[in-house]
Design a protein around this motif. Structure first.
Motif, PDB file in Angstrom:
ATOM      1  N   GLU A 249       0.828  -1.207   0.000  1.00  0.00           N
ATOM      2  CA  GLU A 249       0.000   0.000   0.000  1.00  0.00           C
ATOM      3  C   GLU A 249       0.863   1.258   0.000  1.00  0.00           C
ATOM      4  OE1 GLU A 249      -2.429  -0.517   3.404  1.00  0.00           O
ATOM      5  OE2 GLU A 249      -3.942  -1.725   2.350  1.00  0.00           O
ATOM      6  N   GLU A 250       1.987   1.201   0.731  1.00  0.00           N
ATOM      7  CA  GLU A 250       2.872   2.358   0.760  1.00  0.00           C
ATOM      8  C   GLU A 250       3.492   2.601  -0.610  1.00  0.00           C
ATOM      9  OE1 GLU A 250       4.943   5.643   2.147  1.00  0.00           O
ATOM     10  OE2 GLU A 250       3.221   4.554   2.955  1.00  0.00           O
ATOM     11  N   ARG A 251       3.882   1.499  -1.278  1.00  0.00           N
ATOM     12  CA  ARG A 251       4.433   1.648  -2.634  1.00  0.00           C
ATOM     13  C   ARG A 251       3.376   2.232  -3.570  1.00  0.00           C
ATOM     14  NH1 ARG A 251       6.870  -3.452  -1.530  1.00  0.00           N
ATOM     15  NH2 ARG A 251       5.204  -4.519  -2.664  1.00  0.00           N
ATOM     16  N   PHE A 252       2.139   1.721  -3.447  1.00  0.00           N
ATOM     17  CA  PHE A 252       1.068   2.243  -4.295  1.00  0.00           C
ATOM     18  C   PHE A 252       0.819   3.720  -4.006  1.00  0.00           C
ATOM     19  CE2 PHE A 252      -3.481   3.255  -4.708  1.00  0.00           C
ATOM     20  CZ  PHE A 252      -3.632   3.074  -6.072  1.00  0.00           C
ATOM     21  N   ARG A 253       0.876   4.085  -2.713  1.00  0.00           N
ATOM     22  CA  ARG A 253       0.644   5.486  -2.356  1.00  0.00           C
ATOM     23  C   ARG A 253       1.713   6.387  -2.966  1.00  0.00           C
ATOM     24  NH1 ARG A 253       2.011   9.393   0.984  1.00  0.00           N
ATOM     25  NH2 ARG A 253       3.778   8.214   1.776  1.00  0.00           N
ATOM     26  N   LEU A 254       2.965   5.917  -2.902  1.00  0.00           N
ATOM     27  CA  LEU A 254       4.053   6.724  -3.464  1.00  0.00           C
ATOM     28  C   LEU A 254       3.892   6.888  -4.973  1.00  0.00           C
ATOM     29  CD1 LEU A 254       7.065   5.266  -1.443  1.00  0.00           C
ATOM     30  CD2 LEU A 254       5.951   7.486  -1.123  1.00  0.00           C
ATOM     31  N   ILE A 255       3.493   5.775  -5.638  1.00  0.00           N
ATOM     32  CA  ILE A 255       3.302   5.844  -7.089  1.00  0.00           C
ATOM     33  C   ILE A 255       2.142   6.772  -7.429  1.00  0.00           C
ATOM     34  CG2 ILE A 255       2.640   4.499  -9.126  1.00  0.00           C
ATOM     35  CD1 ILE A 255       4.105   2.123  -7.876  1.00  0.00           C
ATOM     36  N   SER A 256       1.032   6.599  -6.670  1.00  0.00           N
ATOM     37  CA  SER A 256      -0.143   7.416  -6.965  1.00  0.00           C
ATOM     38  C   SER A 256       0.120   8.893  -6.700  1.00  0.00           C
ATOM     39  CB  SER A 256      -1.343   6.930  -6.143  1.00  0.00           C
ATOM     40  OG  SER A 256      -1.114   7.154  -4.763  1.00  0.00           O
ATOM     41  N   GLN A 257       0.939   9.182  -5.693  1.00  0.00           N
ATOM     42  CA  GLN A 257       1.225  10.581  -5.383  1.00  0.00           C
ATOM     43  C   GLN A 257       2.045  11.250  -6.483  1.00  0.00           C
ATOM     44  OE1 GLN A 257       0.012  12.464  -3.054  1.00  0.00           O
ATOM     45  NE2 GLN A 257      -1.122  10.829  -2.011  1.00  0.00           N
ATOM     46  N   SER A 258       2.815  10.440  -7.216  1.00  0.00           N
ATOM     47  CA  SER A 258       3.651  11.001  -8.281  1.00  0.00           C
ATOM     48  C   SER A 258       2.939  11.000  -9.640  1.00  0.00           C
ATOM     49  CB  SER A 258       4.958  10.214  -8.373  1.00  0.00           C
ATOM     50  OG  SER A 258       4.693   8.865  -8.713  1.00  0.00           O
ATOM     51  N   ALA A 259       1.720  10.442  -9.709  1.00  0.00           N
ATOM     52  CA  ALA A 259       1.003  10.373 -10.984  1.00  0.00           C
ATOM     53  C   ALA A 259       0.440  11.746 -11.355  1.00  0.00           C
ATOM     54  CB  ALA A 259      -0.123   9.352 -10.892  1.00  0.00           C
ATOM     55  N   ASN A 260       0.331  12.002 -12.664  1.00  0.00           N
ATOM     56  CA  ASN A 260      -0.222  13.264 -13.153  1.00  0.00           C
ATOM     57  C   ASN A 260      -1.749  13.280 -13.071  1.00  0.00           C
ATOM     58  OD1 ASN A 260       2.303  14.371 -13.803  1.00  0.00           O
ATOM     59  ND2 ASN A 260       2.331  13.305 -15.771  1.00  0.00           N
ATOM     60  N   ASP A 261      -2.359  12.103 -13.149  1.00  0.00           N
ATOM     61  CA  ASP A 261      -3.819  12.008 -13.071  1.00  0.00           C
ATOM     62  C   ASP A 261      -4.252  11.863 -11.620  1.00  0.00           C
ATOM     63  OD1 ASP A 261      -4.064  12.145 -15.822  1.00  0.00           O
ATOM     64  OD2 ASP A 261      -3.952   9.963 -16.069  1.00  0.00           O
ATOM     65  N   ALA A 262      -5.465  12.283 -11.354  1.00  0.00           N
ATOM     66  CA  ALA A 262      -6.039  12.102 -10.017  1.00  0.00           C
ATOM     67  C   ALA A 262      -6.375  10.632  -9.823  1.00  0.00           C
ATOM     68  CB  ALA A 262      -7.288  12.960  -9.851  1.00  0.00           C
ATOM     69  N   ILE A 263      -5.952  10.073  -8.693  1.00  0.00           N
ATOM     70  CA  ILE A 263      -6.269   8.678  -8.347  1.00  0.00           C
ATOM     71  C   ILE A 263      -7.048   8.718  -7.045  1.00  0.00           C
ATOM     72  CG2 ILE A 263      -5.357   6.405  -7.806  1.00  0.00           C
ATOM     73  CD1 ILE A 263      -2.918   7.064  -9.466  1.00  0.00           C
ATOM     74  N   ILE A 264      -8.313   8.299  -7.127  1.00  0.00           N
ATOM     75  CA  ILE A 264      -9.221   8.369  -5.978  1.00  0.00           C
ATOM     76  C   ILE A 264      -9.768   6.970  -5.710  1.00  0.00           C
ATOM     77  CG2 ILE A 264     -11.341   9.399  -5.060  1.00  0.00           C
ATOM     78  CD1 ILE A 264     -10.892  11.723  -7.003  1.00  0.00           C
ATOM     79  N   THR A 265      -9.757   6.577  -4.431  1.00  0.00           N
ATOM     80  CA  THR A 265     -10.279   5.262  -4.026  1.00  0.00           C
ATOM     81  C   THR A 265     -11.414   5.458  -3.032  1.00  0.00           C
ATOM     82  OG1 THR A 265      -8.124   4.223  -4.335  1.00  0.00           O
ATOM     83  CG2 THR A 265      -9.711   3.037  -2.981  1.00  0.00           C
ATOM     84  N   ILE A 266     -12.508   4.721  -3.247  1.00  0.00           N
ATOM     85  CA  ILE A 266     -13.649   4.748  -2.325  1.00  0.00           C
ATOM     86  C   ILE A 266     -13.955   3.331  -1.877  1.00  0.00           C
ATOM     87  CG2 ILE A 266     -14.634   6.824  -3.371  1.00  0.00           C
ATOM     88  CD1 ILE A 266     -16.668   4.999  -4.779  1.00  0.00           C
ATOM     89  N   ASP A 267     -14.610   3.207  -0.712  1.00  0.00           N
ATOM     90  CA  ASP A 267     -15.023   1.885  -0.242  1.00  0.00           C
ATOM     91  C   ASP A 267     -16.454   1.614  -0.692  1.00  0.00           C
ATOM     92  OD1 ASP A 267     -16.663   3.350   1.410  1.00  0.00           O
ATOM     93  OD2 ASP A 267     -15.492   3.002   3.235  1.00  0.00           O
ATOM     94  N   GLU A 268     -16.997   0.487  -0.254  1.00  0.00           N
ATOM     95  CA  GLU A 268     -18.329   0.097  -0.709  1.00  0.00           C
ATOM     96  C   GLU A 268     -19.445   0.933  -0.088  1.00  0.00           C
ATOM     97  OE1 GLU A 268     -18.831  -3.977   0.226  1.00  0.00           O
ATOM     98  OE2 GLU A 268     -18.327  -3.762   2.356  1.00  0.00           O
ATOM     99  N   ASN A 269     -19.075   1.842   0.822  1.00  0.00           N
ATOM    100  CA  ASN A 269     -20.043   2.770   1.390  1.00  0.00           C
ATOM    101  C   ASN A 269     -19.950   4.147   0.746  1.00  0.00           C
ATOM    102  OD1 ASN A 269     -21.102   0.910   3.322  1.00  0.00           O
ATOM    103  ND2 ASN A 269     -19.249   1.203   4.539  1.00  0.00           N
ATOM    104  N   ASP A 270     -19.220   4.237  -0.367  1.00  0.00           N
ATOM    105  CA  ASP A 270     -19.089   5.482  -1.131  1.00  0.00           C
ATOM    106  C   ASP A 270     -18.292   6.534  -0.363  1.00  0.00           C
ATOM    107  OD1 ASP A 270     -19.466   6.616  -3.574  1.00  0.00           O
ATOM    108  OD2 ASP A 270     -21.401   7.512  -3.130  1.00  0.00           O
TER     109      ASP A 270
END
Length: 758
Positions: A249-270
């Motif tokens: 998850e930390e690796r994914f967070r670091l990658i997502s933070q450096s991405a040019n596009d917005a990366i948003i994650t939601i749970d099953e409760n929206d």
């Protein structure tokens, strides 16, 4: 500590259960044995009643007068008390009481079974009835048919029984004078059976129960321990998995933070649970402001109802409309302004539930450009024709291409625009897409989505007029041209992009392999170098502190050990450096022709000294002038390592042979196959299977305690494969090993064939 308390509680609970079951089992055994004894007594009691009834029916019997059987004084007035036979033998009358008395005396002698008759008359006359018989007689007279209990007679334990004795018709003739009547209770018959034999049976049952229940208790304790051990092991594994998940998850967070596009994650409760830096830039909310908040904060109100219905459908397992696809929507900025976005949504599941991750791109500028394009068809046409991307338009009802720019004609290999516009999307696509979907049906779906949503961006496999296929991104945009609504398709060949992605994936796999090799490298350095270093330090310290007291032989012995430790360390470091240089690509691969016999001989000269110390005979069966074609330096290392290993694992007085396999296959493929055979300790199947694996270290000692890390064989495997050959081993535990490796094939030339006459 928590698991220990649970284990102790489980042990105590199990112990209580076993003790209770053991007690119940003992009680059941005791009652069963007691009932067995009572059955014996009741059988004797019934037999006694039968004897009495039999004697009463006869009215008595006559038996010879003897010391044990004298005339009954109570019958002195009876003329028939004593009779004489014709042979003048005297017979005396014996009534049923005397018969029973004699039978009881016989039972006492043979079975140690005591029997007595008790009645009111005897008790009143203070007969031989003891306290127990008096108590039992009182119980019978109260209406009980029998009475039994345990009692002690002459310090021996007995189980005692008293049964009722009633007056019968056949007895009245003898007891009428006493006022007896039919059915009247005359008294009780008491029988005493020794308890000791039955007690021994009970004690055996008790011992068996102790063993059986003790074993059951022990098995339960072992099972409980094993269960707690497995639970603890599973918890440890789960902890490791959770740690790995956190790292991921930390690796994914670091990658997502450096991405040019917005990366948003939601749970099953929206609820938003993931928010990267680009999302903050696009929507204006910081991570602290948005995490834990509902997704509706970044959605325009007019889409809330549609989003809610779609989200409910997904939660219930309905068919997703946007999962795995790219759609255009409107987003809501923190300042309250809406703006167009491009959304690619994916779904993933864990043990905690469903999650959805969206990659969002702000397409405001693109939308503004599209709007400007619509305002001027002329300007649009200029842009259409001059676009480097393949552009084409499609209109209903047949949805064939109506126009195409020059880039389209060139990309699809058509002769001109007229040829291309005679086709439809299904004509420039293979029959099936990579996911197995029918291209015609899928194309209609993509067009329908574009018409419904305004645009649709997706990846597609196209097919040129020549039949050649290529990957592309396709943007279908709803347009109005000359009063007719249709779609414009923007097709971009992404062949090179896909190749770049494949190259990135390949490089990533290489990095993973290099990391595993690096870990092994560090492991060897950490664990294996310190052993010879300890030897060197210990011997040098001994020589520094005690050298004055050493004899010459001791000094020579320590010097040899010091040299051996230094040699082992040198060999290990040499292999580590060679392997490290190879992994970093620093070894130059320069194949050349060379004399294989000379290479083997050179290495034997180096190793012969150690072989002579162990009395090992080495035979070089490689013929002189046998030419091989490979990298000389790496081949040298391969041969030296394999011969050194053979010496290391061969016992004193053993044999080693180096040679070349002489088969027709060698000449046909022009491979040179060398073998090193020893008469050493050999290996089992498991060791052979792990020899050449980078992740499996095979550590062992030579026949003289020589150290071995297994790195040399891994180095040999890498060098053999660098030369295009193969390495393998045949071995049997206790019978020695044979290592084979082949050098690569090369072009057939007349000169080579002359030198390969093996």
């Amino acid at each position: 500590m928590y698991h220990k308390k649970i284990f102790i509680a489980g042990v105590l609970f199990w112990t209580v259960i076993i003790v209770v079951l053991f007690w119940l089992n003992l009680r059941e055994s005791f009652n069963s044995i007691k009932q067995t004894a009572l059955e014996v007594i009741r059988e004797d009691y019934q037999k006694d009643l039968l004897y009495r009834r039999y004697a009463a029916n006869l009215g008595g019997i006559y038996v010879p007068v003897s010391k044990g059987t004298t005339p009954n004084p109570k019958l002195s007035d009876s003329p028939e008390r004593v009779l004489s036979t014709t042979s003048r033998k005297e017979l005396t009358f014996l009534n049923h009481e005397d018969m029973i008395k004699q039978l009881n005396e016989l039972e006492i002698k043979t079975l140690d079974l005591k029997e007595n008759f008790t009645s009111y008359e005897l008790i009143n006359l203070q007969s031989n009835a003891d306290d127990w018989e008096k108590k039992a007689f009182v119980s019978i007279m109260k209406g009980n048919k029998e009475y039994f209990s345990f009692d002690t007679i002459a310090k021996n334990e007995y189980i005692r029984f008293m049964g009722i004795l009633t007056q019968e018709k056949n007895c009245i003739k003898c007891h009428a004078s006493q006022g007896e009547q039919d059915g009247k209770i005359r008294g009780g018959i008491s029988i005493s059976l020794p308890w000791q034999p039955y007690k021994q049976i009970y004690e055996k049952e008790m011992l068996t129960g102790i063993l059986r229940f003790g074993l059951t208790w022990l098995i339960g304790i072992i099972a409980l321990w094993f269960g707690m051990y497995m639970i603890n092991l599973n918890l440890k594994r789960r902890f490791k998995l959770e740690e790995a998940l956190k790292e991921s998850e930390e690796r994914f967070r670091l990658i997502s933070q450096s991405a040019n596009d917005a990366i948003i994650t939601i749970d099953e409760n929206d609820i938003i649970i993931g928010w990267n830096k680009s999302a903050e830039n696009i929507f204006g909310f910081t991570e602290e402001e948005i995490l834990g908040k509902p997704l509706l904060l970044i959605q325009p109100k007019k889409f809330l109802e549609l989003h809610s219905a779609g989200f409910k459908r997904l939660k219930k397992g309905g068919e997703p409309h946007v999962i795995g696809k790219t759609v255009e929507l409107l987003g809501l900025h923190k300042n309250g302004l809406s703006f167009p976005i491009e959304l690619s949504l994916s779904e993933w599941k864990t043990s905690q539930g469903k999650f959805f991750t969206g990659i969002i791109r702000d397409i405001t500028e693109r939308k503004q450009a599209e709007e400007k394009l619509k305002q001027s068809e002329t300007k649009y046409r200029v842009l259409f024709e001059s676009s480097c991307d393949a552009l084409m338009t499609l209109f209903p009802p047949d949805w064939k291409f109506k126009s195409a720019n020059s880039a389209t004609v060139e990309l699809f290999g058509a002769k001109d625009e007229q040829e291309y516009t005679s086709l439809g999307p299904w004509n420039v696509s293979p029959e099936l897409q990579p996911d197995g979907q029918d291209s015609s049906i899928q194309a209609q779906k993509m067009i329908g989505m574009a018409m419904e949503q305004g645009s649709n961006l997706f990846e597609w496999t196209h097919q040129k007029i020549s039949g050649e296929t290529f990957p592309a991104t396709v943007l279908l945009t709803r347009i109005e041209l000359e009063g007719q609504t249709g779609v414009q398709a923007t097709v971009r060949d992404i062949t090179y992009q896909k190749m770049a992605e494949d190259e990135i994936n390949r490089k990533n796999d290489e990095l993973i392999l290099l990391n595993s090799k690096k870990d092994l490298f560090f492991s060897i350095i950490a664990h294996d170098i310190k052993n010879p270093l300890h030897g060197l330090l210990g011997l040098s310290e001994l020589m520094a502190d005690e050298s004055s007291s050493f004899s010459l032989n001791e000094f020579i012995s320590i010097s040899k050990k010091l040299h051996e430790s230094a040699s082992n360390l040198y060999k290990l470091i040499e292999n580590l450096l060679e392997w490290g240089r190879m992994q970093r690509g620093m070894i130059t691969f320069s194949p050349e022709f060379f004399d294989l016999f000379s290479i083997v001989k050179t290495n034997l000269d180096i190793i012969n000294e150690r072989a002579n110390q162990k009395g090992i005979a080495i035979r070089n069966e490689v013929r002189d002038s046998l030419i091989a074609y490979a990298d000389l330096n790496t081949t040298n290392t391969i041969i030296r390592n394999l011969i050194s290993n053979a010496v290391k694992f061969t016992r004193k007085g053993g044999n080693i042979e180096i040679g070349v396999i002489k088969t027709s296959n060698v000449l046909e493929t022009l491979d040179v196959c060398i073998y090193i055979k020893d008469s050493g300790i050999g290996m089992d199947e498991e060791t052979i299977g792990n020899l050449f694996k980078i992740g499996e270290k095979v550590k062992s000692q030579g026949t003289d305690g020589e150290l071995s890390t297994g790195l040399g064989l891994i180095l040999c495997k890498d060098f053999v494969e660098m030369n295009g050959g193969k390495i393998w081993v045949e071995s049997e535990e206790g019978k020695g090993s044979t290592f084979y490796f082949s050098l690569p094939r090369f072009e057939k030339t007349s000169n080579v064939f002359k030198t390969l006459d093996v």
